[in-house]
Design a protein around this motif. Structure first.
Motif, mmCIF file in Angstrom:
data_model
loop_
_atom_site.group_PDB
_atom_site.id
_atom_site.type_symbol
_atom_site.label_atom_id
_atom_site.label_comp_id
_atom_site.label_asym_id
_atom_site.label_seq_id
_atom_site.Cartn_x
_atom_site.Cartn_y
_atom_site.Cartn_z
ATOM 1 N N LEU A 144 34.370 -33.747 48.868
ATOM 2 C CA LEU A 144 33.061 -34.285 48.493
ATOM 3 C C LEU A 144 33.164 -35.075 47.192
ATOM 4 C CD1 LEU A 144 30.022 -34.425 49.035
ATOM 5 C CD2 LEU A 144 29.767 -32.262 47.817
ATOM 6 N N LYS A 145 33.874 -34.524 46.234
ATOM 7 C CA LYS A 145 34.037 -35.201 44.936
ATOM 8 C C LYS A 145 34.733 -36.547 45.143
ATOM 9 C CE LYS A 145 36.988 -34.682 40.870
ATOM 10 N NZ LYS A 145 38.194 -35.299 41.387
ATOM 11 N N LEU A 175 32.369 -39.049 46.823
ATOM 12 C CA LEU A 175 31.329 -39.552 45.926
ATOM 13 C C LEU A 175 31.929 -40.510 44.889
ATOM 14 C CD1 LEU A 175 29.235 -36.302 45.382
ATOM 15 C CD2 LEU A 175 28.601 -38.308 46.714
ATOM 16 N N ARG A 230 34.755 -28.998 48.244
ATOM 17 C CA ARG A 230 34.366 -29.587 46.940
ATOM 18 C C ARG A 230 35.241 -30.798 46.629
ATOM 19 N NH1 ARG A 230 34.867 -23.983 44.090
ATOM 20 N NH2 ARG A 230 32.761 -23.139 44.126
ATOM 21 N N LYS A 231 36.551 -30.639 46.894
ATOM 22 C CA LYS A 231 37.498 -31.705 46.565
ATOM 23 C C LYS A 231 37.201 -32.968 47.382
ATOM 24 C CE LYS A 231 42.399 -32.010 45.579
ATOM 25 N NZ LYS A 231 43.720 -31.477 45.823
ATOM 26 N N VAL A 274 28.251 -34.893 52.776
ATOM 27 C CA VAL A 274 28.426 -33.510 53.246
ATOM 28 C C VAL A 274 28.446 -33.487 54.771
ATOM 29 C CG1 VAL A 274 27.245 -31.291 53.436
ATOM 30 C CG2 VAL A 274 27.539 -32.337 51.196
#
Lengths: 284, 185
Positions: B171-172, B175, B168-169, B125
């Motif tokens: 971060l996904k 990860l 979100r995209k 993040v």
């Protein structure tokens, strides 16, 4: 009408941003019911929210605990700063320490083939097959430097090494450094100039032999006598193979003493005797 | 005749009430949560000094939140604070009940999510650009809505939604990359 994954993928942002019109939203919903891949993609993106929520809670804990935690004492902080400054001072001292005893410094200079400032003719002790980094320089700078405040003879005990000398640059060498060469060691002192002259003669006679090394050892580090060009080393507290001043010793390639004698003798007889021994030991 | 309200008193009351909310905004916006209290303090000070510029066209907590976000983003850029953080990197310690001290190690409130994963999410993040990171984190603040985020950040609601989506995209994806690399090892 049915839509495919490519269509859904192109509308994914609009799907999440609630900007699909009613018709598109209906098509997207129908596609999601039947397509596992797209459903997984949407779910994976939605799964980021709980993770971020957990992260915020974790950060809040750190923020609150960090704000209310007592700080370390001023003494601790000053101690930490002092330790850091001491470390920096030591580093500065080590890096910028002036080296008054030749080209050694922190990184020892390669001795073989490099002319030392103490040996204008470049004829100082040749050390064979020894990496410079492995040569110890035991003396503190300036303590035993030639020409600088010669000290007294070091006390030599029974436990002293058989042969350990220091070259003018301050690097110690032992018999191991001369393994594979026939070594002629002459011991002289400032009050016996004839011994030094004898070593000089032997050096001029046999110094050009590739498998022979000649060293003139003296116990005090002092000025090089005028006209003497033989490799000069200083005894570093060793027993010098039980050789006393004005004597010489011949050591074979394996490091065994093969001959002893006095340097103060008839010059031609001494030369003949040593030549025969050197030839016998393969010192060509 | 009623006495005129004391603006200083009014500000202090409002600031006290919304301080927990502002702390969450600071934690959501700052790189280092340990700085959050300082950030809120500084934002309140700036708010107090500039209260005459508050026009009343939005709730005071939204106005103060804007200052918190600005301070939080600039806070990390301050070289002096970076140096302070570096020098006293280990200066936080906690007191036990018996009076002895120990290194600060926050308890794990992440319930079912392993602590390592939370730390990993934290790193990823923090790597997001601020314009993506801040709306994503602010959405996690209790009771925060898209219109409120849009008001605080002074951007359209559609932009907030879009930035949250891309955050979100990213971060996904980050990860998943980490997971793939660790599996290979």
């Amino acid at each position: 009408m049915k839509v495919d994954c490519q269509w859904f993928s192109s509308k994914l942002e609009a799907f999440f941003c609630d900007s699909l019109d009613a018709q598109e939203l209906r098509l997207a919903s129908e596609h999601l019911k039947t397509c596992l891949s797209c459903r997984s993609e949407v779910q994976a993106l939605r799964d980021m929210d709980p993770l971020v929520k957990r992260l915020l809670e974790f950060r809040m804990t750190k923020a609150i605990a960090g704000a209310h935690a007592p700080r370390r004492s001023l003494g601790f902080q000053l101690g930490l700063a002092g330790a850091a400054m001491a470390l920096v001072s030591i580093l500065v001292f080590v890096v910028f320490l002036p080296h008054s005893d030749g080209p050694g410094g922190i990184l020892p200079t390669l001795q073989t083939g490099i002319q030392s400032p103490d040996s204008p003719d470049g004829s100082d002790a040749k050390v064979d097959g020894t990496a410079p980094a492995s040569r110890a320089k035991p003396d503190a700078p300036g303590q035993k430097s030639p020409g600088i405040n010669p000290g007294s003879d070091p006390a030599i005990t029974d436990n002293a090494p058989g042969f350990l000398v220091t070259d003018p640059s301050g690097y110690s060498t032992s018999l191991e450094d001369y393994r594979g060469r026939v070594l002629l060691i002459g011991v002289w002192s400032a009050d016996q100039p004839e011994a030094a002259q004898s070593i000089q003669r032997l050096y001029q006679t046999f110094g050009s032999r590739k498998e022979v090394r000649i060293l003139g050892v003296t116990s005090r580090s002092g000025e090089r006598p005028a006209g003497m060009t033989f490799p000069m080393v200083f005894n570093n507290g060793s027993r010098l193979l039980e050789t006393s001043s004005s004597n010489y010793v011949v050591v074979d390639k394996e490091g065994n003493v093969q001959m002893r004698g006095s340097l103060v003798a008839d010059a031609s007889a001494l030369t003949t005797k040593i030549r025969a021994k050197l030839d016998e030991l393969g010192g060509r | 005749m009623a006495a005129a309200p004391d603006p200083q008193y009014e500000f202090e009351t409002a600031a006290r009430d919304c301080r927990p909310f502002l702390l969450q905004i600071a934690v959501a916006s700052a790189r280092n949560p340990v700085d959050a209290e300082d950030i809120v303090q500084e934002a309140l000070l700036r708010g107090f000094r500039g209260i005459q510029r508050f026009r009343g066209d939005c709730p005071l907590r939204i106005w103060l939140s804007r200052i918190v976000v600005r301070v939080a983003i600039n806070h990390h850029r301050s070289a002096a604070r970076r140096l302070k953080r570096w020098v006293f990197f280990g200066d936080v310690e906690m007191e036990r009940e018996d009076g002895s001290h120990h290194e600060f190690d926050p308890p794990d409130h992440s319930r079912n999510v392993p602590r390592e994963k939370i730390m990993d999410v934290d790193r990823q993040v923090n790597r997001l650009p601020a314009e993506f990171k801040v709306p994503l984190m602010m959405l996690a603040v209790d009771g925060m809505t898209i219109p409120e985020i849009a008001e605080i950040l002074e951007i359209p609601q559609g932009t907030v939604k879009s930035r949250v989506f891309y955050a979100r995209k990213r971060l996904k994806s980050a990860l998943e990359d980490r997971l793939g690399r660790s599996r290979k090892q």
